[in-house]
Write a protein that holds these residues in place. Structure first.
Motif, PDB file in Angstrom:
ATOM      1  N   ASP A 339       0.799  -1.219   0.000  1.00  0.00           N
ATOM      2  CA  ASP A 339       0.000   0.000   0.000  1.00  0.00           C
ATOM      3  C   ASP A 339       0.834   1.272   0.000  1.00  0.00           C
ATOM      4  OD1 ASP A 339       0.889  -0.578   2.542  1.00  0.00           O
ATOM      5  OD2 ASP A 339      -0.938   0.073   3.550  1.00  0.00           O
ATOM      6  N   MET A 340       2.102   1.202   0.407  1.00  0.00           N
ATOM      7  CA  MET A 340       2.958   2.387   0.428  1.00  0.00           C
ATOM      8  C   MET A 340       4.300   2.076  -0.226  1.00  0.00           C
ATOM      9  SD  MET A 340       2.163   3.934   4.220  1.00  0.00           S
ATOM     10  CE  MET A 340       0.485   4.137   4.828  1.00  0.00           C
ATOM     11  N   PHE A 341       4.237   1.341  -1.318  1.00  0.00           N
ATOM     12  CA  PHE A 341       5.429   0.839  -1.987  1.00  0.00           C
ATOM     13  C   PHE A 341       6.372   1.966  -2.421  1.00  0.00           C
ATOM     14  CE2 PHE A 341       7.590  -0.462  -5.927  1.00  0.00           C
ATOM     15  CZ  PHE A 341       8.241  -1.609  -5.502  1.00  0.00           C
ATOM     16  N   GLU A 342       5.816   2.999  -3.079  1.00  0.00           N
ATOM     17  CA  GLU A 342       6.661   4.065  -3.620  1.00  0.00           C
ATOM     18  C   GLU A 342       7.414   4.821  -2.535  1.00  0.00           C
ATOM     19  OE1 GLU A 342       2.904   4.101  -6.280  1.00  0.00           O
ATOM     20  OE2 GLU A 342       3.483   3.459  -4.259  1.00  0.00           O
ATOM     21  N   ARG A 343       6.869   4.880  -1.347  1.00  0.00           N
ATOM     22  CA  ARG A 343       7.516   5.606  -0.239  1.00  0.00           C
ATOM     23  C   ARG A 343       8.586   4.783   0.455  1.00  0.00           C
ATOM     24  NH1 ARG A 343       2.420   8.400   2.959  1.00  0.00           N
ATOM     25  NH2 ARG A 343       1.290   9.161   1.119  1.00  0.00           N
ATOM     26  N   GLY A 344       8.722   3.515   0.076  1.00  0.00           N
ATOM     27  CA  GLY A 344       9.718   2.668   0.711  1.00  0.00           C
ATOM     28  C   GLY A 344       9.308   2.154   2.071  1.00  0.00           C
ATOM     29  N   VAL A 345       8.003   2.224   2.372  1.00  0.00           N
ATOM     30  CA  VAL A 345       7.508   1.741   3.665  1.00  0.00           C
ATOM     31  C   VAL A 345       7.594   0.213   3.704  1.00  0.00           C
ATOM     32  CG1 VAL A 345       5.478   1.596   5.158  1.00  0.00           C
ATOM     33  CG2 VAL A 345       6.018   3.732   3.975  1.00  0.00           C
ATOM     34  N   LYS A 346       7.959  -0.320   4.865  1.00  0.00           N
ATOM     35  CA  LYS A 346       8.158  -1.762   5.012  1.00  0.00           C
ATOM     36  C   LYS A 346       7.112  -2.377   5.930  1.00  0.00           C
ATOM     37  CE  LYS A 346      12.318  -1.672   2.945  1.00  0.00           C
ATOM     38  NZ  LYS A 346      12.689  -2.411   1.728  1.00  0.00           N
ATOM     39  N   VAL A 347       6.914  -3.676   5.762  1.00  0.00           N
ATOM     40  CA  VAL A 347       6.117  -4.475   6.691  1.00  0.00           C
ATOM     41  C   VAL A 347       6.975  -5.636   7.173  1.00  0.00           C
ATOM     42  CG1 VAL A 347       3.833  -3.899   5.799  1.00  0.00           C
ATOM     43  CG2 VAL A 347       5.126  -5.736   4.732  1.00  0.00           C
ATOM     44  N   GLN A 348       6.702  -6.089   8.403  1.00  0.00           N
ATOM     45  CA  GLN A 348       7.427  -7.242   8.932  1.00  0.00           C
ATOM     46  C   GLN A 348       6.623  -8.504   8.633  1.00  0.00           C
ATOM     47  OE1 GLN A 348      10.460  -8.068  12.504  1.00  0.00           O
ATOM     48  NE2 GLN A 348       8.606  -7.042  13.131  1.00  0.00           N
ATOM     49  N   GLY A 418       6.373   5.800 -16.844  1.00  0.00           N
ATOM     50  CA  GLY A 418       6.889   4.441 -16.757  1.00  0.00           C
ATOM     51  C   GLY A 418       7.213   4.036 -15.331  1.00  0.00           C
ATOM     52  N   LYS A 419       7.633   5.003 -14.535  1.00  0.00           N
ATOM     53  CA  LYS A 419       7.937   4.737 -13.125  1.00  0.00           C
ATOM     54  C   LYS A 419       6.666   4.330 -12.378  1.00  0.00           C
ATOM     55  CE  LYS A 419      11.256   5.370  -9.844  1.00  0.00           C
ATOM     56  NZ  LYS A 419      12.625   4.816  -9.913  1.00  0.00           N
ATOM     57  N   ALA A 420       5.573   5.068 -12.626  1.00  0.00           N
ATOM     58  CA  ALA A 420       4.306   4.743 -11.971  1.00  0.00           C
ATOM     59  C   ALA A 420       3.787   3.396 -12.444  1.00  0.00           C
ATOM     60  CB  ALA A 420       3.280   5.829 -12.252  1.00  0.00           C
ATOM     61  N   GLN A 421       3.947   3.105 -13.726  1.00  0.00           N
ATOM     62  CA  GLN A 421       3.521   1.812 -14.259  1.00  0.00           C
ATOM     63  C   GLN A 421       4.229   0.672 -13.532  1.00  0.00           C
ATOM     64  OE1 GLN A 421       5.066   0.712 -18.077  1.00  0.00           O
ATOM     65  NE2 GLN A 421       3.254  -0.510 -18.613  1.00  0.00           N
ATOM     66  N   MET A 422       5.534   0.832 -13.349  1.00  0.00           N
ATOM     67  CA  MET A 422       6.311  -0.194 -12.665  1.00  0.00           C
ATOM     68  C   MET A 422       5.829  -0.358 -11.221  1.00  0.00           C
ATOM     69  SD  MET A 422      10.466  -0.630 -12.783  1.00  0.00           S
ATOM     70  CE  MET A 422      10.658   1.127 -12.722  1.00  0.00           C
ATOM     71  N   ALA A 423       5.546   0.752 -10.548  1.00  0.00           N
ATOM     72  CA  ALA A 423       5.094   0.687  -9.153  1.00  0.00           C
ATOM     73  C   ALA A 423       3.773  -0.062  -9.037  1.00  0.00           C
ATOM     74  CB  ALA A 423       4.953   2.097  -8.586  1.00  0.00           C
ATOM     75  N   PHE A 424       2.820   0.276  -9.902  1.00  0.00           N
ATOM     76  CA  PHE A 424       1.511  -0.382  -9.806  1.00  0.00           C
ATOM     77  C   PHE A 424       1.599  -1.867 -10.148  1.00  0.00           C
ATOM     78  CE2 PHE A 424      -0.187   4.017 -10.422  1.00  0.00           C
ATOM     79  CZ  PHE A 424      -0.839   4.087  -9.200  1.00  0.00           C
TER      80      PHE A 424
END
Length: 522
Positions: A339-348, A418-424
């Motif tokens: 859900d927060m991939f682009e921001r570099g947020v992590k989950v354990q 292209g960056k957004a495409q890769m993220a989604f």
């Protein structure tokens, strides 16, 4: 200090005193500084009262929320904390929150209806999750509308980095003056935080401009607005230390102390009674010692998560539960959050038995290093297609179709970048890994994304060889009661030690056993 013996004046052993927490105990001071234990006080002896699990934590918390124990079954996203788990937890005397994050309002509404039908329309002690959605504020508003319409009186607010208009609207709706003239709350917010600045926002009254905007929009009455200007948004602040899923990996002791100091500062600034703000603790609570330590630090309540994910009532698949039951304390890793991939947020997440963490991290590194899919090397492109299970072109068609149907603005952004495409595209894969774990898709077992903290491994170690080791015996009631009763025993052991009694180290590691209910002891 000599150990307590079985002298003529001693009617109790240390083990009896530790494990029989429902019985009082007296410290008997003998000649030469020795201390023995007795069931009744005599003369100048020191009397120690019973230690009931019901008395751990804050009494006000139990009273306000109508629960027997200061123990909360936390909201695990996408329905892993099921309606059934909430029902059974509430019947066991716990507070509990349905795992609504990531679900659509129709699904959430059906779960709320199931809970209300089982517990009754006015049952206390339960609620549902409200996750902050800065990229889709309309989704957050829709969920708040649903909660207000269906009379959900408690929400667990998560992923907030500050206040949103919707959490203020929820907290303020229904505020009114009671018979004594004091403002009474209709709705209660549990704010799950891992940083003092976020906690401070929830501990204080909301910004005046935000309240004014809500009144102008017709979301609050003038009376509700006047009331919320005097009150903190949340009276229950959950310090989220190192935990499964979204986490900042905060050490429990340091975080709890920081929030305690934050409470003092905020209450001084705004003239709020600090006793009206309760700080609970979540993260790492998989053993009685950890639960007792939380209460010992002053936690008003405790919140468990990972250990409930492997219970009978959990919405996780049987395969996923079996993987959790085999986890050790260090079988976890940090991985990119969908859900927060682009921001570099992590989950354990669980690392053992799944490739998810390693694959997710590599996808994130590719995203950081490249501006578009067509700049990937042939080797990297093959890796991406291995993850996706199909050619990139086909996977993108499916991703774009979803965006066009559900999030047209994001679809337009992805077409232009292209960056957004890769993220989604990568986010879709990460999301699917969590879906496969919940559904038990055996073809993708090696890619399961299972949110998990170190507490799961600690719990597995604790219950090994006991009645709670088999997955079929791990109900949310049994797990919670075993942890609480064990915490009461650890608290009694510390009580004796503080009184000068020599207490064996083994008495601080009580074995798990099924809780014997002897009635409520407020």
């Amino acid at each position: 200090m000599p150990p307590v013996g079985n002298s003529a004046d001693d009617t109790l052993g240390v083990g009896d005193a530790v494990f029989e927490t429902a019985s009082p105990v007296a410290l008997v001071f003998q000649e030469h500084g020795e201390i023995s234990l007795a069931a009744e006080a005599r003369g100048q002896n020191i009397f120690l009262p019973e230690v009931y699990a019901e008395r751990l934590g804050d009494r006000g918390f139990r009273s306000i929320h109508g629960v027997r124990f200061a123990y909360v079954v936390g909201a695990m996203a996408r329905g892993i904390t099921t309606a059934r788990m909430v029902i059974e937890a509430q019947r066991a005397g716990f507070a509990a929150f349905f795992g609504a994050a990531g679900l659509d309002p129709t699904t959430i509404g059906a779960a709320i209806d199931e809970i209300r039908a089982a517990l009754g329309p006015d049952a206390p002690g339960w609620g549902s999750n409200l996750i902050h959605s800065p990229q889709a504020p309309e989704s957050e508003r829709a969920v708040v509308d649903l909660y207000l319409r269906k009379g959900v009186r408690r929400v667990s607010a998560s992923a907030f980095m500050g206040l949103s208009p919707e959490i203020v609207r929820y907290a303020a709706t229904g505020l009114h003056a009671g018979p004594d003239g004091r403002v009474q709350r209709t709705n209660h917010v549990f704010a799950k935080v891992s940083h003092p600045h976020v906690a401070a926002a929830f501990m204080a009254p909301p910004p005046g401009a935000m309240v004014d905007a809500l009144v102008a929009r017709g979301d609050l009455t003038a009376h509700e607005a006047a009331c919320i200007r005097q009150l903190p948004i949340a009276c229950d602040i959950t310090a989220e230390s190192d935990s499964g899923g979204h986490t900042d990996n905060r050490p429990a002791g340091a975080l709890f102390a920081a929030l305690t100091r934050c409470r003092t500062d905020v209450c001084t600034e705004h003239g709020i009674d600090p006793d009206t703000l309760r700080i609970g603790l979540a993260g790492g609570l998989g053993t009685p010692g950890a639960v007792a330590a939380a209460y010992g630090m002053g936690a008003a309540y405790v919140v468990t998560g990972s250990v409930n994910q492997a219970t009978v009532e959990s919405g996780l698949s049987d395969d996923g539960k079996a993987m959790l039951a085999g986890a050790a304390m260090d079988d976890v890793a940090m991985a990119p959050a969908a859900d927060m991939f682009e921001r570099g947020v992590k989950v354990q997440v669980l690392r053992r038995g799944t490739l998810f963490a390693a694959r997710g991290e590599r996808l994130f590194q590719l995203y950081r290093a490249h501006e578009a899919l067509d700049t990937l090397s042939e080797k990297d492109l093959r890796f991406v297609e291995t993850c996706l299970g199909e050619p990139v072109e086909r996977a993108w068609e499916k991703t774009l179709a979803y965006l066009e149907a559900e999030r047209p603005k994001d679809a337009d952004r992805a077409r232009q970048s292209g960056k957004a495409q890769m993220a989604f595209l990568f986010r879709r894969y990460l999301f699917q890994c969590a879906q496969w774990a919940r559904a038990g898709d055996g073809a993708h077992r090696a890619e399961f994304q299972i949110w998990c903290g170190p507490a799961m491994g600690a719990f597995n170690d604790w219950v090994r060889g006991s009645a709670l080791e088999p997955l079929g015996e791990r109900t949310v009631r049994r797990v919670g009661h075993a942890l609480l009763q064990g915490a009461a025993q650890v608290t009694r052991a510390q009580q004796l030690r503080a009184g000068g009694v020599h207490v064996s180290q083994t008495h601080f590691d009580p074995p798990p056993y099924l809780f014997e209910d002897t009635g409520a002891h407020a």
